[in-house]
Design a protein around this motif. Sequence first.
Motif, PDB file in Angstrom:
ATOM      1  N   THR A  36     -14.037  15.005  43.727  1.00 51.80           N
ATOM      2  CA  THR A  36     -14.134  13.542  43.767  1.00 51.80           C
ATOM      3  C   THR A  36     -12.936  12.964  44.510  1.00 51.80           C
ATOM      4  OG1 THR A  36     -13.121  13.441  41.554  1.00 51.80           O
ATOM      5  CG2 THR A  36     -15.538  13.411  41.682  1.00 51.80           C
ATOM      6  N   VAL A  37     -11.769  12.871  43.845  1.00 48.27           N
ATOM      7  CA  VAL A  37     -10.535  12.404  44.470  1.00 48.27           C
ATOM      8  C   VAL A  37      -9.416  13.353  44.042  1.00 48.27           C
ATOM      9  CG1 VAL A  37     -11.272   9.991  44.538  1.00 48.27           C
ATOM     10  CG2 VAL A  37     -10.035  10.840  42.533  1.00 48.27           C
ATOM     11  N   TYR A  38      -8.236  13.200  44.638  1.00 49.29           N
ATOM     12  CA  TYR A  38      -7.098  14.013  44.218  1.00 49.29           C
ATOM     13  C   TYR A  38      -6.670  13.613  42.808  1.00 49.29           C
ATOM     14  CZ  TYR A  38      -6.289  16.581  48.520  1.00 49.29           C
ATOM     15  OH  TYR A  38      -6.420  17.453  49.577  1.00 49.29           O
ATOM     16  N   GLY A  39      -6.206  14.607  42.044  1.00 49.02           N
ATOM     17  CA  GLY A  39      -5.813  14.344  40.669  1.00 49.02           C
ATOM     18  C   GLY A  39      -4.384  14.769  40.393  1.00 49.02           C
ATOM     19  N   ILE A  40      -3.720  14.057  39.508  1.00 51.73           N
ATOM     20  CA  ILE A  40      -2.406  14.453  39.007  1.00 51.73           C
ATOM     21  C   ILE A  40      -2.636  15.153  37.676  1.00 51.73           C
ATOM     22  CG2 ILE A  40      -2.052  12.139  38.042  1.00 51.73           C
ATOM     23  CD1 ILE A  40       0.958  12.593  38.321  1.00 51.73           C
ATOM     24  N   VAL A 179     -15.238   9.384  45.853  1.00 52.37           N
ATOM     25  CA  VAL A 179     -15.838   8.583  44.787  1.00 52.37           C
ATOM     26  C   VAL A 179     -15.480   9.218  43.447  1.00 52.37           C
ATOM     27  CG1 VAL A 179     -17.975   7.694  43.794  1.00 52.37           C
ATOM     28  CG2 VAL A 179     -17.744   7.914  46.280  1.00 52.37           C
ATOM     29  N   ALA A 180     -14.876   8.442  42.567  1.00 49.21           N
ATOM     30  CA  ALA A 180     -14.472   8.953  41.264  1.00 49.21           C
ATOM     31  C   ALA A 180     -15.691   9.359  40.441  1.00 49.21           C
ATOM     32  CB  ALA A 180     -13.666   7.895  40.515  1.00 49.21           C
ATOM     33  N   SER A 181     -15.455  10.167  39.415  1.00 44.97           N
ATOM     34  CA  SER A 181     -16.559  10.647  38.582  1.00 44.97           C
ATOM     35  C   SER A 181     -17.172   9.511  37.773  1.00 44.97           C
ATOM     36  CB  SER A 181     -16.065  11.738  37.628  1.00 44.97           C
ATOM     37  OG  SER A 181     -15.199  11.191  36.646  1.00 44.97           O
ATOM     38  N   THR A 182     -18.421   9.685  37.428  1.00 45.66           N
ATOM     39  CA  THR A 182     -19.070   8.819  36.448  1.00 45.66           C
ATOM     40  C   THR A 182     -18.601   9.243  35.062  1.00 45.66           C
ATOM     41  OG1 THR A 182     -21.025   8.388  37.807  1.00 45.66           O
ATOM     42  CG2 THR A 182     -21.301   8.233  35.420  1.00 45.66           C
ATOM     43  N   ARG A 201     -18.216   4.110  33.248  1.00 43.53           N
ATOM     44  CA  ARG A 201     -17.914   3.873  34.663  1.00 43.53           C
ATOM     45  C   ARG A 201     -18.952   4.597  35.504  1.00 43.53           C
ATOM     46  NH1 ARG A 201     -12.519   6.412  36.797  1.00 43.53           N
ATOM     47  NH2 ARG A 201     -13.803   8.292  36.948  1.00 43.53           N
ATOM     48  N   GLU A 202     -19.618   3.877  36.375  1.00 44.83           N
ATOM     49  CA  GLU A 202     -20.568   4.516  37.285  1.00 44.83           C
ATOM     50  C   GLU A 202     -19.838   4.921  38.551  1.00 44.83           C
ATOM     51  OE1 GLU A 202     -25.067   3.934  39.148  1.00 44.83           O
ATOM     52  OE2 GLU A 202     -24.158   2.355  37.925  1.00 44.83           O
ATOM     53  N   GLY A 203     -19.969   6.184  38.912  1.00 41.84           N
ATOM     54  CA  GLY A 203     -19.283   6.697  40.081  1.00 41.84           C
ATOM     55  C   GLY A 203     -20.141   7.687  40.836  1.00 41.84           C
ATOM     56  N   ALA A 204     -19.696   8.944  40.861  1.00 37.71           N
ATOM     57  CA  ALA A 204     -20.354   9.961  41.683  1.00 37.71           C
ATOM     58  C   ALA A 204     -21.798  10.226  41.271  1.00 37.71           C
ATOM     59  CB  ALA A 204     -19.547  11.259  41.640  1.00 37.71           C
ATOM     60  N   ILE A 205     -22.111  10.104  39.983  1.00 38.10           N
ATOM     61  CA  ILE A 205     -23.470  10.331  39.491  1.00 38.10           C
ATOM     62  C   ILE A 205     -24.113   8.978  39.201  1.00 38.10           C
ATOM     63  CG2 ILE A 205     -24.923  11.485  37.796  1.00 38.10           C
ATOM     64  CD1 ILE A 205     -23.225  13.397  39.485  1.00 38.10           C
TER      65      ILE A 205
END
Length: 238
Positions: A36-40, A179-182, A201-205
């Motif tokens: 999805t995106v980079y994560g810390i 796109v961030a995860s749902t 949160r609606e995102g990738a799915i």
Amino acid sequence: MSSLFDCRDQSQLLAGMRQARQAVGRGDLIVVPTDTVYGIAADAFSASAVQRLLEAKGRGRQSPPPVLVAGVNTLRALVSEVPPAVEDLVEEFWPGGLTIVLPSQPSLSWDLGDTRGTVAVRMPAHRLTLELLEETGPLAVSSANLTGKPAAVTVLDAMNMLGGSVSTYLDDGPSATGVASTIVDATSLVVGPEPVVRVLREGAIPRARLREVLGDLLEADAADEVQGQAGPESGGDS
């Protein structure tokens, strides 16, 4: 001083993965690519490391990070119960961009923040991060950005925001989707008076894909209600 490794280069990949594992073991923070995106990321079982993650993002304990896992077996170890509907979601969308909130296993000794007894879990569809998770165990992971800023879709985006608060940065090129995860809340399937899955949160799915799997267990949103009020000829979900 932070280290940056280009994981598209085989020689840097091996060194970067080794240093990332060591950093997690020390309680330091790392930045990893995901689907999805980079994560810390930080060791999910180190309260001090999780606190450093929250501080690096400028976030308080009221916003606990999700946990990334390498597979369904780890999910089962982290939550109190996996209802059949969640089994269906996992089978359909994992690995991938779906984060699922469930009651956490009460016997676990960890502190992710003010979770109210829940944990948000996801299995990412990214080979490097899955390999790392196999070796480190569950990682507390949040988007690699300062709170209120756009999520990082390149490692340089993350470095520009997080700087020296992160020990090791792993670069695997731009995020595939950005796109961030749902995120769905399935806690009421375990402890609630009325079983329902809510989209936080609606995102990738997309919600429509969730509806295909969950049917009426998915909480209706405003659009669903409008369609339902329009009658059977409106083309609403059945």
